[in-house]
Scaffold this motif. Sequence first.
Motif, PDB file in Angstrom:
ATOM      1  N   MET A   1       0.897  -1.114  -0.096  1.00 35.43           N
ATOM      2  CA  MET A   1       0.062  -0.070  -0.158  1.00 35.43           C
ATOM      3  C   MET A   1       0.924   1.323   0.001  1.00 35.43           C
ATOM      4  SD  MET A   1      -2.725   1.167   2.805  1.00 35.43           S
ATOM      5  CE  MET A   1      -3.765  -0.213   2.310  1.00 35.43           C
ATOM      6  N   PRO A   2       0.848   2.269  -0.936  1.00 38.07           N
ATOM      7  CA  PRO A   2       1.492   3.353  -0.902  1.00 38.07           C
ATOM      8  C   PRO A   2       1.363   4.429   0.218  1.00 38.07           C
ATOM      9  CG  PRO A   2       0.170   3.250  -3.060  1.00 38.07           C
ATOM     10  CD  PRO A   2      -0.498   2.182  -1.912  1.00 38.07           C
ATOM     11  N   ARG A   3       2.588   4.771   0.705  1.00 38.21           N
ATOM     12  CA  ARG A   3       2.554   5.453   2.000  1.00 38.21           C
ATOM     13  C   ARG A   3       2.424   6.936   1.605  1.00 38.21           C
ATOM     14  NH1 ARG A   3       8.319   3.176   3.509  1.00 38.21           N
ATOM     15  NH2 ARG A   3       8.673   3.229   1.163  1.00 38.21           N
ATOM     16  N   VAL A   4       1.794   7.510   2.654  1.00 37.65           N
ATOM     17  CA  VAL A   4       1.583   9.193   2.652  1.00 37.65           C
ATOM     18  C   VAL A   4       2.680   9.712   3.749  1.00 37.65           C
ATOM     19  CG1 VAL A   4       0.059  10.953   2.912  1.00 37.65           C
ATOM     20  CG2 VAL A   4      -0.846   8.850   1.992  1.00 37.65           C
TER      21      VAL A   4
ATOM     22  N   ARG B   1       3.831   7.525   9.523  1.00 36.27           N
ATOM     23  CA  ARG B   1       2.980   6.297  10.153  1.00 36.27           C
ATOM     24  C   ARG B   1       1.584   7.059  10.445  1.00 36.27           C
ATOM     25  NH1 ARG B   1       8.006   6.224  12.241  1.00 36.27           N
ATOM     26  NH2 ARG B   1       9.100   4.360  11.674  1.00 36.27           N
ATOM     27  N   LEU B   2       0.425   6.813   9.678  1.00 37.03           N
ATOM     28  CA  LEU B   2      -0.431   7.838   9.817  1.00 37.03           C
ATOM     29  C   LEU B   2      -1.834   6.687  10.333  1.00 37.03           C
ATOM     30  CD1 LEU B   2      -0.565   9.942   6.554  1.00 37.03           C
ATOM     31  CD2 LEU B   2       0.580  10.120   8.607  1.00 37.03           C
ATOM     32  N   GLU B   3      -2.679   7.228  11.027  1.00 38.65           N
ATOM     33  CA  GLU B   3      -3.783   6.484  11.289  1.00 38.65           C
ATOM     34  C   GLU B   3      -4.838   6.383  10.305  1.00 38.65           C
ATOM     35  OE1 GLU B   3      -4.030  10.438  13.249  1.00 38.65           O
ATOM     36  OE2 GLU B   3      -2.497   8.870  12.887  1.00 38.65           O
ATOM     37  N   PRO B   4      -5.714   5.247  10.222  1.00 33.30           N
ATOM     38  CA  PRO B   4      -6.341   5.320   8.897  1.00 33.30           C
ATOM     39  C   PRO B   4      -7.350   6.203   8.488  1.00 33.30           C
ATOM     40  CG  PRO B   4      -6.429   3.049  10.317  1.00 33.30           C
ATOM     41  CD  PRO B   4      -5.694   4.082  11.185  1.00 33.30           C
ATOM     42  N   ALA B   5      -7.898   7.144   9.433  1.00 29.81           N
ATOM     43  CA  ALA B   5      -8.611   8.259   9.123  1.00 29.81           C
ATOM     44  C   ALA B   5      -7.955   9.389   8.506  1.00 29.81           C
ATOM     45  CB  ALA B   5      -9.456   8.978  10.539  1.00 29.81           C
ATOM     46  N   LEU B   6      -6.832   9.562   9.076  1.00 26.25           N
ATOM     47  CA  LEU B   6      -5.859  10.722   8.577  1.00 26.25           C
ATOM     48  C   LEU B   6      -5.378  10.306   6.992  1.00 26.25           C
ATOM     49  CD1 LEU B   6      -4.339  13.330   8.762  1.00 26.25           C
ATOM     50  CD2 LEU B   6      -2.574  12.320  10.055  1.00 26.25           C
ATOM     51  N   ARG B   7      -4.957   8.973   6.995  1.00 23.27           N
ATOM     52  CA  ARG B   7      -4.673   8.592   5.643  1.00 23.27           C
ATOM     53  C   ARG B   7      -5.764   8.773   4.572  1.00 23.27           C
ATOM     54  NH1 ARG B   7      -0.786   4.970   3.217  1.00 23.27           N
ATOM     55  NH2 ARG B   7      -1.825   3.827   1.400  1.00 23.27           N
ATOM     56  N   LEU B   8      -6.721   8.202   4.982  1.00 21.27           N
ATOM     57  CA  LEU B   8      -8.176   8.204   4.044  1.00 21.27           C
ATOM     58  C   LEU B   8      -8.254   9.820   3.670  1.00 21.27           C
ATOM     59  CD1 LEU B   8     -10.523   6.800   2.425  1.00 21.27           C
ATOM     60  CD2 LEU B   8     -11.743   6.971   4.632  1.00 21.27           C
ATOM     61  N   GLU B   9      -8.184  10.653   4.670  1.00 20.05           N
ATOM     62  CA  GLU B   9      -8.390  12.097   4.240  1.00 20.05           C
ATOM     63  C   GLU B   9      -7.197  12.676   3.302  1.00 20.05           C
ATOM     64  OE1 GLU B   9     -10.841  14.298   7.092  1.00 20.05           O
ATOM     65  OE2 GLU B   9      -9.008  15.839   6.991  1.00 20.05           O
ATOM     66  N   PHE B  10      -6.021  12.223   3.416  1.00 20.50           N
ATOM     67  CA  PHE B  10      -4.962  12.793   2.574  1.00 20.50           C
ATOM     68  C   PHE B  10      -5.275  12.252   1.498  1.00 20.50           C
ATOM     69  CE2 PHE B  10      -1.893  13.986   6.100  1.00 20.50           C
ATOM     70  CZ  PHE B  10      -1.386  15.143   5.519  1.00 20.50           C
ATOM     71  N   GLU B  11      -5.741  11.001   1.165  1.00 22.18           N
ATOM     72  CA  GLU B  11      -6.012  10.342  -0.281  1.00 22.18           C
ATOM     73  C   GLU B  11      -7.083  11.153  -1.039  1.00 22.18           C
ATOM     74  OE1 GLU B  11      -6.672   6.162   0.719  1.00 22.18           O
ATOM     75  OE2 GLU B  11      -4.573   5.781   0.659  1.00 22.18           O
ATOM     76  N   LYS B  12      -8.166  11.442  -0.190  1.00 27.91           N
ATOM     77  CA  LYS B  12      -9.345  12.084  -0.814  1.00 27.91           C
ATOM     78  C   LYS B  12      -8.743  13.659  -1.095  1.00 27.91           C
ATOM     79  CE  LYS B  12     -13.051  10.024   1.810  1.00 27.91           C
ATOM     80  NZ  LYS B  12     -13.989   9.976   2.779  1.00 27.91           N
ATOM     81  N   MET B  13      -7.786  14.220  -0.346  1.00 26.28           N
ATOM     82  CA  MET B  13      -7.320  15.654  -0.437  1.00 26.28           C
ATOM     83  C   MET B  13      -6.601  15.506  -1.662  1.00 26.28           C
ATOM     84  SD  MET B  13      -4.884  17.912   1.969  1.00 26.28           S
ATOM     85  CE  MET B  13      -3.968  19.248   1.217  1.00 26.28           C
ATOM     86  N   LYS B  14      -5.751  14.643  -2.202  1.00 25.12           N
ATOM     87  CA  LYS B  14      -4.973  14.458  -3.451  1.00 25.12           C
ATOM     88  C   LYS B  14      -5.884  14.309  -4.595  1.00 25.12           C
ATOM     89  CE  LYS B  14      -2.944  12.122  -6.657  1.00 25.12           C
ATOM     90  NZ  LYS B  14      -3.346  11.179  -7.999  1.00 25.12           N
TER      91      LYS B  14
ATOM     92  N   THR C   1      -9.237  16.993   9.595  1.00 29.00           N
ATOM     93  CA  THR C   1      -8.169  16.050  10.066  1.00 29.00           C
ATOM     94  C   THR C   1      -6.845  16.109   9.516  1.00 29.00           C
ATOM     95  OG1 THR C   1     -10.127  14.259  10.433  1.00 29.00           O
ATOM     96  CG2 THR C   1      -7.926  13.718  10.572  1.00 29.00           C
ATOM     97  N   VAL C   2      -6.740  16.553   8.447  1.00 21.88           N
ATOM     98  CA  VAL C   2      -5.472  17.074   7.859  1.00 21.88           C
ATOM     99  C   VAL C   2      -4.899  18.295   8.331  1.00 21.88           C
ATOM    100  CG1 VAL C   2      -4.503  17.898   5.876  1.00 21.88           C
ATOM    101  CG2 VAL C   2      -5.465  15.630   5.539  1.00 21.88           C
ATOM    102  N   ALA C   3      -5.986  19.206   8.427  1.00 19.75           N
ATOM    103  CA  ALA C   3      -5.566  20.565   8.898  1.00 19.75           C
ATOM    104  C   ALA C   3      -4.986  20.555  10.215  1.00 19.75           C
ATOM    105  CB  ALA C   3      -6.723  21.546   8.933  1.00 19.75           C
ATOM    106  N   CYS C   4      -5.574  19.649  11.218  1.00 18.90           N
ATOM    107  CA  CYS C   4      -5.274  19.492  12.358  1.00 18.90           C
ATOM    108  C   CYS C   4      -4.078  18.769  12.542  1.00 18.90           C
ATOM    109  CB  CYS C   4      -6.223  18.577  13.243  1.00 18.90           C
ATOM    110  SG  CYS C   4      -6.057  18.629  15.200  1.00 18.90           S
ATOM    111  N   ALA C   5      -3.655  17.965  11.711  1.00 23.78           N
ATOM    112  CA  ALA C   5      -2.274  17.062  11.989  1.00 23.78           C
ATOM    113  C   ALA C   5      -1.252  18.125  11.614  1.00 23.78           C
ATOM    114  CB  ALA C   5      -2.584  15.931  10.974  1.00 23.78           C
TER     115      ALA C   5
END
Length: 207
Positions: free
Chosen positions: A1-4, A161-174, A146-150
């Motif tokens: 799985m690609p990393r962020v 090393r991102l928790e699933p919710a943050l990772r998913l939001e980064f992917e949606k943001m991309k 969630t991205v903004a807070c991080a």
Amino acid sequence: MPRVYFYKLTVDSGAAPCVKNGILSLAICKPTIRATAQVGDLIFGFAASSLYSDNCLIYAARVTQALHEGRYFVDERYASRDDCIYYLKQGRFQRRKDAKFHDKPTDLRHDLGDFPEYLRANVLLSNDFRYFGNAATDMYKARFPTVACAVTELGRGQRVRLEPALRLEFEKMKNWIWMTTPEKVVGRPSNASRPGVCHRTKSCHMV
């Protein structure tokens, strides 16, 4: 799985990242990212407060090629790029006399590692990116809280090393960035290039 990966830039002068001829490159600074990121991974670079107070997004990129063992600095295809600041002479890398960045004696070791292995001489390339530079905004904050807070809480270094919710939001943001911004390059570097300016934070380790 690609990393962020995501981190904060204290300087945006065309050094790291370097954007030219449809390619975004990370050849100097951020040695941990350059050593571990692989093709398909996503990298987000946000402004530190010292650059822009609102932590706006400077660039986002999907890694499409990774070069190791100093190959970037000996390949003529990349010789004209501003971040190609080293060359190989009698088995040792040296800084080019006309280089725009990193003129301190310790910079070469930080960027490339120790002779003869040069374990840090890794370069990431992307032809699938969005670079905002001085046109950067913080519009992502309202849509991706969630991205903004991080990003706000991130100190020096970078996170991968991102928790699933943050990772998913980064992917949606991309996906949102690519959809709303068809151009690869939107703005110019925020800072002028100066050899004496450090283009890295004091810590380049993972958070």
